[in-house]
Design a protein around this motif. Structure first.
Motif, PDB file in Angstrom:
ATOM      1  N   VAL A 272      91.448 -36.148  25.780  1.00  0.00           N
ATOM      2  CA  VAL A 272      91.989 -36.945  24.675  1.00  0.00           C
ATOM      3  C   VAL A 272      92.831 -38.090  25.221  1.00  0.00           C
ATOM      4  O   VAL A 272      92.742 -39.238  24.770  1.00  0.00           O
ATOM      5  CB  VAL A 272      92.812 -36.063  23.719  1.00  0.00           C
ATOM      6  N   GLY A 273      93.664 -37.785  26.214  1.00  0.00           N
ATOM      7  CA  GLY A 273      94.467 -38.839  26.836  1.00  0.00           C
ATOM      8  C   GLY A 273      93.613 -39.903  27.492  1.00  0.00           C
ATOM      9  O   GLY A 273      93.907 -41.111  27.377  1.00  0.00           O
TER      10      GLY A 273
ATOM     11  N   ARG B 145      79.690 -33.868  14.856  1.00  0.00           N
ATOM     12  CA  ARG B 145      79.739 -33.727  13.398  1.00  0.00           C
ATOM     13  C   ARG B 145      80.836 -34.609  12.799  1.00  0.00           C
ATOM     14  O   ARG B 145      80.624 -35.290  11.799  1.00  0.00           O
ATOM     15  CB  ARG B 145      79.982 -32.258  13.057  1.00  0.00           C
ATOM     16  N   LYS B 146      81.992 -34.620  13.438  1.00  0.00           N
ATOM     17  CA  LYS B 146      83.111 -35.424  12.951  1.00  0.00           C
ATOM     18  C   LYS B 146      82.796 -36.908  13.088  1.00  0.00           C
ATOM     19  O   LYS B 146      83.093 -37.708  12.186  1.00  0.00           O
ATOM     20  CB  LYS B 146      84.359 -35.076  13.778  1.00  0.00           C
ATOM     21  N   GLY B 147      82.196 -37.308  14.202  1.00  0.00           N
ATOM     22  CA  GLY B 147      81.862 -38.716  14.408  1.00  0.00           C
ATOM     23  C   GLY B 147      80.871 -39.238  13.392  1.00  0.00           C
ATOM     24  O   GLY B 147      81.023 -40.352  12.867  1.00  0.00           O
ATOM     25  N   LEU B 148      79.838 -38.438  13.086  1.00  0.00           N
ATOM     26  CA  LEU B 148      78.862 -38.866  12.093  1.00  0.00           C
ATOM     27  C   LEU B 148      79.512 -38.983  10.718  1.00  0.00           C
ATOM     28  O   LEU B 148      79.211 -39.912   9.951  1.00  0.00           O
ATOM     29  CB  LEU B 148      77.704 -37.870  12.042  1.00  0.00           C
ATOM     30  N   ASN B 149      80.405 -38.063  10.390  1.00  0.00           N
ATOM     31  CA  ASN B 149      81.126 -38.134   9.122  1.00  0.00           C
ATOM     32  C   ASN B 149      81.937 -39.421   9.015  1.00  0.00           C
ATOM     33  O   ASN B 149      81.940 -40.090   7.971  1.00  0.00           O
ATOM     34  CB  ASN B 149      82.053 -36.929   8.979  1.00  0.00           C
ATOM     35  N   ILE B 150      82.614 -39.777  10.108  1.00  0.00           N
ATOM     36  CA  ILE B 150      83.442 -40.983  10.101  1.00  0.00           C
ATOM     37  C   ILE B 150      82.584 -42.232   9.926  1.00  0.00           C
ATOM     38  O   ILE B 150      82.887 -43.114   9.102  1.00  0.00           O
ATOM     39  CB  ILE B 150      84.272 -41.072  11.394  1.00  0.00           C
TER      40      ILE B 150
ATOM     41  N   VAL C 154      84.965 -44.234  17.772  1.00  0.00           N
ATOM     42  CA  VAL C 154      84.145 -43.033  17.671  1.00  0.00           C
ATOM     43  C   VAL C 154      83.260 -42.886  18.908  1.00  0.00           C
ATOM     44  O   VAL C 154      83.115 -41.777  19.458  1.00  0.00           O
ATOM     45  CB  VAL C 154      83.298 -43.071  16.388  1.00  0.00           C
ATOM     46  N   ALA C 155      82.658 -43.975  19.367  1.00  0.00           N
ATOM     47  CA  ALA C 155      81.778 -43.930  20.534  1.00  0.00           C
ATOM     48  C   ALA C 155      82.536 -43.499  21.784  1.00  0.00           C
ATOM     49  O   ALA C 155      82.034 -42.696  22.588  1.00  0.00           O
ATOM     50  CB  ALA C 155      81.128 -45.296  20.757  1.00  0.00           C
ATOM     51  N   ILE C 156      83.751 -44.004  21.960  1.00  0.00           N
ATOM     52  CA  ILE C 156      84.556 -43.603  23.126  1.00  0.00           C
ATOM     53  C   ILE C 156      84.854 -42.107  23.072  1.00  0.00           C
ATOM     54  O   ILE C 156      84.754 -41.395  24.084  1.00  0.00           O
ATOM     55  CB  ILE C 156      85.852 -44.429  23.179  1.00  0.00           C
ATOM     56  N   GLY C 157      85.200 -41.624  21.880  1.00  0.00           N
ATOM     57  CA  GLY C 157      85.454 -40.192  21.740  1.00  0.00           C
ATOM     58  C   GLY C 157      84.223 -39.357  22.037  1.00  0.00           C
ATOM     59  O   GLY C 157      84.303 -38.323  22.720  1.00  0.00           O
ATOM     60  N   LEU C 158      83.058 -39.784  21.553  1.00  0.00           N
ATOM     61  CA  LEU C 158      81.822 -39.044  21.789  1.00  0.00           C
ATOM     62  C   LEU C 158      81.438 -39.044  23.265  1.00  0.00           C
ATOM     63  O   LEU C 158      81.075 -37.997  23.824  1.00  0.00           O
ATOM     64  CB  LEU C 158      80.686 -39.653  20.959  1.00  0.00           C
TER      65      LEU C 158
END
Length: 452
Positions: A61-62, A105-110, A203-207
């Motif tokens: 996360v960091g 799942r969370k990314g697609l929702n966002i 979102v892409a960076i998180g994925l």
């Protein structure tokens, strides 16, 4: 003079007591602070030891936030997106979940929520412009009211609540901000484009960080949970065999025995199992898990395991009650009469569960066993024979039927054997659908043949 001296001495003693009290209070406060820090540090260390992946997830996360902040620091990107660049940083935190499936799942929702809200906000803005400067704000307010109310109400629909709840929240949030901002923004389409692209970047960076940097797969956790539940059921039966039905079993109180509590975690595993099942379906191909992997079989296996654990709960209660009751010598003789059958049911059922657990962990039904541990028949057949023997003896011996607790213990064990047969059949189906190694060998190892 004497009065003045006494007053001075009294004042000095009072100041001395005050200083001593302050020093004592300070030392006490420092000691409490030290204990709090030590306790908090110990708790953090325990959390990290229990699952080191939690430390990895925190670092990921960091890392993702650091990567997203770079877009804000680069002048060319900031000039292109303006103040909307900060949204790339903001959406990194909500999109990153512990497992890959949950993050996808969370990314697609966002993305779906933000994209749908953006299109709707642009349409609302164009309609509001037709009403002029005075009617426009009123119409925008009506649109916000209707969209937010309708979207909030859809969150009560079970399917939406289970799958798209977070996406609906993002839709309400994004549409409200875009619709309200459109009154003061000159080029709403450019504004919406900037907002959506920066959210997509976050979102892409998180994925990318979740998938490619030490990924944590929900499918792996679901597999380990299913195998671990079978291990716990096996350990319970092993404890029953050694502590209750063995030839030299102790007569001590069983209430404090750890093996009698193992079934509780199996019964309470449904919530975590359902969550992992939902997230595992979102994950791409990884390790031995392919597309259209039969994740539903793990749910069926979990349901059967919890049913078996519920029977074990009743069995544990009966065993404890039997040990604490005062029964006659005849009852003791009857208990010894069925002990061998109960021991056989517990021992061979535990062996079968252990082997099924190993099969699930290794995704292979060709497990290496020592030659002297391989029975001529499979363990479940032997347990089934013991259960059939007990039922025959129970029907012939009227006196045994009258000993309620003894009969209940053996009857529950017989039912557990039948439930383990269903677990074995479910595991065989999983091995076939998931293409475990050498599925034909699985039929000779774990298929139940009651006719033998």
């Amino acid at each position: 003079m004497e009065s003045q001296t006494e007053s001075t001495n009294g004042s000095g003693e009072s100041n001395g007591h005050l200083v001593a009290n302050c020093r004592e209070w300070l030392f006490s406060a420092l000691e409490r602070l030290r204990c709090t820090v030590v306790g908090f540090t110990g708790e953090l260390a325990k959390i990290a030891r229990d699952d080191p992946r939690r430390v990895v997830y925190s670092l990921k996360v960091g890392l993702a936030l650091t990567l997203a902040s770079v877009f804000y620091y680069i002048r060319a990107l900031f000039d292109s997106w303006g103040s909307s660049t900060i949204w790339a940083v903001i959406f990194v935190v909500p999109v990153m979940e512990f497992t890959v499936g949950a993050t996808l799942r969370k990314g697609l929702n966002i993305l779906l929520g933000a994209l749908g809200a953006g299109f709707l906000a642009v349409g609302a803005h164009l309609v509001a412009q037709l009403c002029g400067g005075k009617g426009g704000p009123i119409l925008l307010g009506v649109f916000v009211f209707l969209a937010a109310s309708a979207a909030t109400f859809t969150r009560f629909i079970p399917v939406v609540k289970a799958t798209y709840d977070f996406g609906v929240v993002i839709f309400i949030f994004t549409f409200s901000m875009a619709a309200v901002s459109s009154y003061r923004v000159g080029d709403l389409i450019k504004f919406a484009h900037q907002r959506f692209t920066t959210i997509a970047v976050g979102v892409a960076i998180g994925l990318v960080t979740t998938i490619f940097v030490f990924p944590i797969w929900a499918g792996d956790d679901l597999q380990k949970l299913a195998a671990g539940n079978l291990d716990k059921l096996a350990e319970f039966l092993e404890g029953m065999e050694s502590e209750c039905f063995g030839e030299n079993c102790p007569c001590s109180n069983l209430e404090g025995k750890a093996f009698l509590q193992l079934y509780k975690s199996v019964i309470n595993s449904k919530l975590r199992e359902d969550s992992l099942f939902t997230f595992a379906k979102w994950e791409p191909i990884h390790s031995k898990f392919r597309f259209h992997y039969p994740w539903s079989q793990y749910q069926k296996l979990g349901t059967l395991s919890r049913q078996c654990a519920s029977s074990m709960e009743a069995l544990a209660f009966c065993v404890i009650t039997l040990r604490t009751s005062q029964y006659s010598e005849d009852s003791v003789d009857l208990c010894l009469k069925i002990r061998a059958a109960c021991r056989a049911m517990s021992l061979h059922s535990a062996k079968a569960l252990k082997r099924l657990s190993l099969a699930i962990r290794t995704m292979s039904m060709t497990m290496p066993y020592p030659t002297n541990e391989l029975p001529t028949n499979n363990d479940m057949s032997m347990a089934t024979k013991a259960a059939a023997y007990f039922r025959t003896e129970l029907s012939k011996d009227v006196a045994l039927v009258q000993v309620t607790h003894i009969a209940a213990v053996a009857s529950l064990l017989s039912d557990i054997v039948l439930q383990i047969e269903e677990i074995t059949e479910c595991t065989r189906s999983l091995a076939h659908l998931a293409h475990f190694k050498n599925p034909e060998r699985a039929r000779s190892v774990v298929v139940i043949n009651i006719e033998d």
